[in-house]
Design a protein around this motif. Structure first.
Motif, short mmCIF file in Angstrom:
data_model
loop_
_atom_site.label_atom_id
_atom_site.label_comp_id
_atom_site.label_asym_id
_atom_site.label_seq_id
_atom_site.Cartn_x
_atom_site.Cartn_y
_atom_site.Cartn_z
N ASP A 1 10.64 5.99 -3.85
CA ASP A 1 9.27 5.90 -3.78
C ASP A 1 9.20 4.38 -3.85
N GLU A 2 8.85 3.64 -2.79
CA GLU A 2 8.74 2.14 -2.55
C GLU A 2 7.32 1.56 -3.24
N THR A 3 6.66 2.52 -3.49
CA THR A 3 5.23 2.03 -4.10
C THR A 3 5.12 2.41 -5.49
N TYR A 4 6.13 2.95 -6.31
CA TYR A 4 6.11 3.15 -7.74
C TYR A 4 6.44 1.90 -8.53
N ALA A 5 5.21 1.22 -8.85
CA ALA A 5 5.59 0.06 -9.78
C ALA A 5 6.55 0.38 -10.86
#
Lengths: 130, 477
Positions: free
Chosen positions: B391-395
């Motif tokens: 998940d490249e959007t999971y900060a």
């Protein structure tokens, strides 16, 4: 499946479904013994609302449980599951050695407080602790 | 014939009802199996386990997260396969065994309905799903006798009976338990408003509701055994389980399983409509395409698993494709084509779940969280690296990875994930602080100052940020 085998299966199945829940209600009475409701079909029971505070100490210092066991086990400890309390005790004894004590204080529905373990015994050796 | 035999052998069920129940129940089961993937890391963590048979703990194997992960994926696959009508003869006992093993091996799974599912699966092994019919009808209205389906109804009655007994406790009958368990504000407000309208005290109303629940459950327990009362039993039972969902009890998919089990007693007209939907099921054209279709199916299965960054993809591929091979019986070409198509569809369903849910990401997230807390920073770093790849959007995943690398003094490596985390969630001061500390450790003054300044914008009294800012800030002229 032969009728005989079928009937044997049914007899075992139904006996289990009567005996296991019945075992819960025929258990010996005592503080906390009813906290384990597995296999008894006790959906939404008052026991589900029990919350326990479990504190382990090693040589008088409180053990940080989050560093020792998975948080899922801590959840089961909070429900006062006796087998889990024993298993964590054994685990801490194995890893840290004596002296390990455990204090378990539970709050039941209606604010009734129940002390399951008072922390007076070294769970590794079974001896009393000053 | 004795009354005992008449009771068990005299129970009949239509082909259509059985098919609809199978489709819906195993569809939910496949979903539930997938839903448990994120829980796999807790098994065997720290070398601690308590099985559902504690006396056997010394001889039972310690569950391992990888095996649990493999079992959940395999069970999800098998459930979908059974739902779509495939291979109950082999798949069902295998699924039952796996479900039983993964449930009973640890008290970490203490859902009562998962125990119920085991019993239902066990019973399902004896249902004549594919038995030849003497008088087959296109609309599925032909019936077959099944003692196992009768046992399933008896099991449901047993469940409701014992749960009624549970509620004979004074703490339940007083309404105290129910009012404590329900946390949803609108229900509490509604009860208060109802009490005012009826000019009664709220405690009395909760007690009335509690007694009504107990009485309703007893009625349902009896109703399941009386065919002529199935309609009111259905309405009562469905209302109860819908109510449970409305008040947001944390009980997993229990209500949804019960909805599917109630298909066994819904009116035939409803079953007829639902059974009609099978006309939309995809079918291969006739012809000998079995072998190519099977090959495509196996490749699809492997490709799907390659999409999922498992710790040991090879093992899982072997498990699933091997099972697929075993479950493909030698049969006529059309049947084989159909089975291969089913396999492809099931693989697509698994892939769909992978792409539409966060289970695999959460598997690594929970693994990382637990190992981090217990001081295994190497495993935690591996886990959070997987989280960021999935998940490249999971900060939060990038922040945790950067944090772990910082703790291991891998400052250069920590920069990239921390910068990514800051970009994804610029309002979170902890991410800027960790970046400031990394830059501070690398003596990159301007970067450290910029990050620390951002922390102080968001949290003005943050002492560590103040120190870094003062150390690297512009000097007074």
């Amino acid at each position: 499946m032969s009728p005989r085998a079928r009937n044997t299966f049914l007899a075992i199945f139904l006996t289990t479904q009567i005996a296991l829940p019945l075992r819960y209600y025929l258990r010996a009475d005592g503080p906390g013994v009813g906290y384990d409701e597995r296999f008894s079909w006790r959906m939404f029971s008052p026991v589900r609302m029990v919350r326990c505070k479990v504190v382990y100490e090693h040589d008088g210092q409180e053990v940080k449980l989050s560093e020792e066991v998975h948080s899922a086990w801590s959840t089961l400890l909070q429900r006062g599951r006796p087998h889990v309390i024993d298993a964590v005790s054994r685990q801490l004894c194995r890893e840290k050695g004596p002296t390990v004590t455990v204090t378990v204080t539970c709050k039941e529905l209606g604010n009734k407080r129940v002390q399951l373990e008072a922390g007076h015994i070294d769970v590794c050796t079974g001896r009393g602790v000053q | 014939m004795s009354a005992w035999n008449r009771f068990w052998d005299g129970f009949t069920i239509s082909t259509a009802r059985l098919a609809v129940f199978r489709f819906c129940f195993f569809l939910i089961l496949g979903w539930d199996c997938w839903d448990q993937i994120s829980h796999a890391p807790r098994y065997g963590a720290g070398g601690l386990n308590v099985s559902h048979f504690p006396l056997l703990d010394d001889v039972l194997p310690m569950p391992e997260r990888l095996w649990m992960l493999g079992a959940y994926v395999l069970m999800s696959y098998l459930s979908f396969r059974i739902a779509l009508g495939g291979a109950t003869r082999f798949a069902l006992p295998l699924l039952t065994g796996l479900w039983g093993a993964t449930y009973f091996i640890s008290q970490l799974d203490s859902y009562q309905h998962h125990y119920l599912i085991f019993l239902v699966l066990l019973i399902c092994c004896f249902i004549p799903w594919d038995a030849p019919r003497e008088d087959p009808r296109e609309d599925g209205s032909d019936v077959r006798a099944s003692w196992a389906v009768r046992l399933l109804t008896v099991q449901i009655s047993i469940l409701y009976f014992w749960t009624t007994i549970t509620k004979l406790d004074p703490l339940w009958l007083s309404g105290e338990t129910l009012s404590s368990q329900i946390k949803v504000p609108w229900v509490k407000a509604w009860m208060l408003s109802a009490a005012q309208t009826l000019d009664t005290d709220i405690a009395g109303l909760w007690a009335l509701a509690a007694v009504a629940v107990a009485a309703g459950e007893l009625a349902v327990a009896v109703g399941w055994q009386l065919r002529r009362f199935w309609l009111p039993t259905l309405l009562l039972g469905l209302s109860f389980h819908a109510g449970v969902e409305l008040v947001e009890f944390k009980i997993g998919l229990f209500s949804y399983f019960m909805f599917t089990i109630y298909l066994l007693i819904v009116p035939s007209s409803v079953i007829k409509v639902l059974y009609g939907f099978r006309a939309f099921a995809p079918r291969l054209p006739g012809g000998a395409v079995g072998t190519p279709a099977l090959a495509v199916a196996l490749v699809a299965g492997a490709a799907i698993l390659a999409q999922i960054p498992f710790e040991s993809t090879a093992l899982i591929v072997a498990l699933i494709t091997g099972t697929a091979l075993i479950l493909e019986p030698r049969s006529d070409a059309e049947s084989r084509d159909q089975r291969a198509l089913t396999h492809v569809l099931v693989c697509l369903m698994v892939l769909g779940l992978h792409s539409q849910t966060d289970q695999i990401r959460d598997y690594f997230r929970y693994l990382g969280g637990d190992t981090r807390r217990r001081g295994d920073l190497i495993t935690a770093t591996m886990a959070y690296r997987s989280v960021t790849e999935i998940d490249e959007t999971y900060a939060s995943g990038f922040y945790r990875l950067g944090d772990l690398l910082y703790r291991q003094k891998q400052y250069e490596a920590a920069i990239s994930p921390l910068e990514r985390a800051r970009a994804l969630d610029p309002g979170e001061w902890q991410m800027h602080l960790r970046a400031a500390q990394v830059y501070d450790a690398l003596d990159r003054g301007p970067d450290a100052y910029a990050a620390a300044s951002r922390v102080l914008e968001l949290k003005p009294d943050q002492s560590t940020a103040e120190k870094i800012a003062s150390r690297h800030g512009p000097s007074d002229p």
